[in-house]
Scaffold this active site. Structure first.
Site, PDB file in Angstrom:
ATOM      1  CE  LYS A 128      22.914-112.984 -64.761  1.00 32.88           C
ATOM      2  NZ  LYS A 128      23.544-113.979 -63.821  1.00 32.88           N
TER       3      LYS A 128
ATOM      4  CD  GLU B 155      26.624-115.141 -64.152  1.00 36.07           C
ATOM      5  OE1 GLU B 155      26.489-114.850 -62.959  1.00 36.07           O
ATOM      6  OE2 GLU B 155      25.691-115.082 -64.974  1.00 36.07           O
TER       7      GLU B 155
ATOM      8  CB  CYS C 181      21.004-114.267 -61.271  1.00 33.62           C
ATOM      9  SG  CYS C 181      21.866-114.450 -59.718  1.00 33.62           S
TER      10      CYS C 181
HETATM   11  N1  ING Z   1      25.014-114.068 -59.001  1.00 31.98           N
HETATM   12  C1  ING Z   1      25.115-112.986 -58.095  1.00 31.98           C
HETATM   13  C2  ING Z   1      23.873-112.120 -58.059  1.00 31.98           C
HETATM   14  O1  ING Z   1      23.771-111.082 -58.676  1.00 31.98           O
HETATM   15  C3  ING Z   1      26.376-111.028 -57.331  1.00 31.98           C
HETATM   16  C4  ING Z   1      26.359-112.182 -58.293  1.00 31.98           C
HETATM   17  C5  ING Z   1      26.097-111.180 -55.982  1.00 31.98           C
HETATM   18  C6  ING Z   1      26.656-109.776 -57.820  1.00 31.98           C
HETATM   19  C7  ING Z   1      26.087-110.082 -55.133  1.00 31.98           C
HETATM   20  C8  ING Z   1      26.650-108.669 -56.971  1.00 31.98           C
HETATM   21  C9  ING Z   1      26.372-108.819 -55.624  1.00 31.98           C
HETATM   22  O2  ING Z   1      23.011-112.502 -57.273  1.00 31.98           O
HETATM   23  C10 ING Z   1      24.625-114.121 -60.301  1.00 31.98           C
HETATM   24  N2  ING Z   1      24.591-115.334 -60.888  1.00 31.98           N
HETATM   25  O3  ING Z   1      24.330-113.119 -60.933  1.00 31.98           O
END
Ligand code: ING
Length: 316
Positions: free
Chosen positions: A127, A146, A172
């Site tokens: 990632k 993370e 993600c």
């Molecule tokens: N989780 C979320 C994602 O990108 C996030 C973190 C959520 C960032 C919403 C910005 C906005 O879906 C992971 N694990 O990246």
């Protein structure tokens, strides 16, 4: 008689919650059930979620050593995941699996692998877009660490010819960044597979929760269309020890249309009998990169990390 020019069975295996108390063995049993259902649907390829073997542990403050001890894999397959690989080889189905990778020299990545019909690992992705923070946010109901537990991926966005298609992978937060798909699109990707764990609550500002699902689907649909690719996205979702994450696992066609979407926040298999030739049409007639792109005007995209001078100061 199928009217599809290039029929291709794509399955996405959504996982409901994995709690701190759930063992890897118990999770692998769930993955195997979803693999069996993929087989019954005629899938060639099944996508499992990001960090699919454990709870989404970056929500908790702990030392890197504790995280490694409890949540990282030292080998893939390992003893607990081998049954999944063995059954996939028996079925002749390839898969995407996300997990926390500890390398032999001690480096930590949020990783996904791609296997072929014989369950041989033919691709690996680490990632690149790591969201969240690395310090402890006292006031937050949960963390998003993370940047603390993982290094930025060091192998770029690649594609692999496997399972009769050209497949790319991301994880993600990567799905929110146009660059992710464009780099794979420039390598003629036909399918991009991804897993995700997306909290429904924003710890940084009072974001209306419905936007989490909207932005998730928008990111898949927009980028599928703009690169002429199929996108298959698998959630781990529901309440993990009380912390809710969105579902919405989906398969999106190069038209940008959703062809399958999960209805629950539990273990659920969704499937599309895709026609990979749809991507060919859009990459030929709309997003024909060779004909229409003008990289000489795109330099800022690779030269700059942050945006330049904001409103009120002279643009640079
Ligand atoms: N989780 C979320 C994602 O990108 C996030 C973190 C959520 C960032 C919403 C910005 C906005 O879906 C992971 N694990 O990246």
């Amino acid at each position: 008689m199928s009217t599809l020019k290039r029929p291709y069975g794509i399955a996405v295996a959504q996982l409901g919650p994995i709690h701190l108390a759930d063992s890897r063995a118990a999770v692998v049993k769930r993955l195997i059930e979803l693999l069996r259902e993929s087989k019954s649907r005629g899938a060639k390829f099944v996508v499992f979620p990001e960090l699919a073997l454990t709870t989404f542990f970056p929500r908790y403050w702990m030392t890197e050593e504790e995280a490694v001890e409890r949540f990282f894999e030292r080998s893939m397959p390992g003893p607990e995941t081998k049954p999944l690989f063995d059954l996939a080889a028996e079925f002749g189905i390839g898969f995407y699996l996300g997990y926390a990778e500890l390398t032999p020299d001690g480096r930590r990545f949020n990783t996904a692998i791609l296997t072929d019909e014989k369950a041989k690992i033919v691709g690996r992705y680490r990632k690149i877009h790591l969201p969240g923070h690395s310090h402890h946010i006292e006031t937050a109901p949960f963390q998003h660490l993370e940047k603390k537990f993982f290094e930025v991926g060091n192998e770029g966005f690649k594609v692999w010819d496997a399972l009769g298609a050209r497949i790319g992978m991301c994880i993600c937060n990567d799905r929110r960044w146009a660059e992710t798909y464009r780099v794979m699109g420039l390598q003629s990707a036909e399918i991009v597979a991804l897993g995700y764990n997306t909290p429904s609550w924003n710890i940084h500002w009072n974001e209306p929760p419905h936007l989490r699902m909207f932005h998730h689907l928008l990111s898949l649909q927009g980028n599928a269309y703009q690169n002429g690719i199929w996108v298959a996205a698998a959630a781990k979702c529901g309440k993990e020890d009380g912390f809710h994450m969105i579902g919405g696992s989906a398969i999106v066609a190069p038209t940008g249309e959703i062809t399958a979407q999960a209805q629950s926040e539990e273990d659920e298999l969704i499937f599309t009998s895709a026609d990979l030739s749809i991507g060919e049409t859009f990459r030929e007639h709309v997003f024909n990169f060779a004909k229409h792109r003008r990289p000489e005007h795109y330099k800022l995209i690779v030269e700059r990390t942050g945006a330049g001078a904001p409103l009120g100061t002279a643009p640079d």
